[in-house]
Design a protein around this motif. Structure first.
Motif, PDB file in Angstrom:
ATOM      1  N   LEU A 196     -41.362 -13.078 -84.672  1.00  0.00           N
ATOM      2  CA  LEU A 196     -42.511 -12.118 -85.366  1.00  0.00           C
ATOM      3  C   LEU A 196     -42.092 -11.943 -86.728  1.00  0.00           C
ATOM      4  O   LEU A 196     -40.863 -11.341 -86.906  1.00  0.00           O
ATOM      5  N   LEU A 197     -42.726 -12.325 -87.974  1.00  0.00           N
ATOM      6  CA  LEU A 197     -42.035 -11.865 -89.503  1.00  0.00           C
ATOM      7  C   LEU A 197     -43.112 -11.106 -89.846  1.00  0.00           C
ATOM      8  O   LEU A 197     -44.164 -11.017 -89.911  1.00  0.00           O
ATOM      9  N   THR A 198     -42.321 -10.131 -90.599  1.00  0.00           N
ATOM     10  CA  THR A 198     -43.323  -8.996 -91.295  1.00  0.00           C
ATOM     11  C   THR A 198     -43.743  -9.580 -92.554  1.00  0.00           C
ATOM     12  O   THR A 198     -43.193 -10.800 -93.242  1.00  0.00           O
TER      13      THR A 198
ATOM     14  N   GLU B 282     -41.128 -10.797 -95.212  1.00  0.00           N
ATOM     15  CA  GLU B 282     -40.269 -11.817 -94.876  1.00  0.00           C
ATOM     16  C   GLU B 282     -41.333 -13.191 -94.930  1.00  0.00           C
ATOM     17  O   GLU B 282     -40.947 -14.122 -95.226  1.00  0.00           O
TER      18      GLU B 282
ATOM     19  N   PRO C 124     -52.935 -12.422 -89.605  1.00  0.00           N
ATOM     20  CA  PRO C 124     -51.785 -11.855 -88.813  1.00  0.00           C
ATOM     21  C   PRO C 124     -52.031 -12.453 -87.103  1.00  0.00           C
ATOM     22  O   PRO C 124     -53.077 -12.272 -86.729  1.00  0.00           O
TER      23      PRO C 124
ATOM     24  N   HIS D 241     -50.447  -7.117 -84.800  1.00  0.00           N
ATOM     25  CA  HIS D 241     -50.301  -5.874 -85.759  1.00  0.00           C
ATOM     26  C   HIS D 241     -49.324  -4.954 -84.923  1.00  0.00           C
ATOM     27  O   HIS D 241     -49.817  -4.524 -83.660  1.00  0.00           O
ATOM     28  N   LEU D 242     -48.130  -4.654 -85.296  1.00  0.00           N
ATOM     29  CA  LEU D 242     -47.245  -3.683 -84.619  1.00  0.00           C
ATOM     30  C   LEU D 242     -47.715  -2.374 -85.098  1.00  0.00           C
ATOM     31  O   LEU D 242     -47.939  -1.919 -86.021  1.00  0.00           O
TER      32      LEU D 242
ATOM     33  N   ARG E 143     -49.157  -2.663 -88.904  1.00  0.00           N
ATOM     34  CA  ARG E 143     -48.293  -3.478 -89.465  1.00  0.00           C
ATOM     35  C   ARG E 143     -48.440  -4.972 -89.373  1.00  0.00           C
ATOM     36  O   ARG E 143     -48.352  -5.563 -87.966  1.00  0.00           O
TER      37      ARG E 143
ATOM     38  N   THR F 231     -47.997  -8.825 -88.701  1.00  0.00           N
ATOM     39  CA  THR F 231     -46.832  -9.853 -88.351  1.00  0.00           C
ATOM     40  C   THR F 231     -47.384 -11.339 -88.067  1.00  0.00           C
ATOM     41  O   THR F 231     -48.600 -11.535 -87.410  1.00  0.00           O
ATOM     42  N   TRP F 232     -46.935 -12.317 -88.354  1.00  0.00           N
ATOM     43  CA  TRP F 232     -47.052 -13.382 -88.273  1.00  0.00           C
ATOM     44  C   TRP F 232     -46.017 -14.185 -87.494  1.00  0.00           C
ATOM     45  O   TRP F 232     -44.954 -14.067 -87.412  1.00  0.00           O
TER      46      TRP F 232
ATOM     47  N   ARG G  31     -43.471 -17.230 -86.724  1.00  0.00           N
ATOM     48  CA  ARG G  31     -42.761 -18.407 -87.689  1.00  0.00           C
ATOM     49  C   ARG G  31     -43.466 -19.618 -87.592  1.00  0.00           C
ATOM     50  O   ARG G  31     -43.728 -20.363 -88.637  1.00  0.00           O
TER      51      ARG G  31
END
Length: 94
Positions: free
Chosen positions: A31-33, A36, A61, A64-65, A69, A71-72, A74
């Motif tokens: 998971l990328l923010t 990133e 995305p 969502h954390l 937040r 996240t995707w 990779r």
């Protein structure tokens, strides 16, 4: 004397620096923010990334954390990087 360049209101100092310091994993399920992802796709601004999301130029995305937040995965970013880009004319025709 020339005026200093004014930072945009969405600029957060250090976002890109944090992404550069962290080793971005090659694992397709990592998971990328946002910082990133922006670093991986060429250092676009936060505003540009969210503009692309709203217009459909960038994938939504994967998760969502903490409820907020984005996240995707990779593999999502890698797949997006290999697809041809729609032009403005293509998007306005929809």
């Amino acid at each position: 004397m020339a005026k200093a360049h004014k930072k945009s209101k969405n600029y957060r100092p250090g976002d890109d620096a944090r992404a550069k310091k962290r080793v971005i994993p090659d694992d397709p399920f990592a998971l990328l923010t946002g910082p990133e992802v922006r670093y991986l796709i060429g250092g676009v601004s936060r505003t540009t990334l969210y503009r692309w999301l709203r217009s459909g130029r960038f994938p939504a995305p994967d998760r969502h954390l903490a409820g907020m937040r984005p996240t995707w995965l990779r593999r999502t970013i890698d797949a997006w990087g290999t697809q041809p880009r729609p032009t403005d004319a293509d998007l306005s025709a929809c």
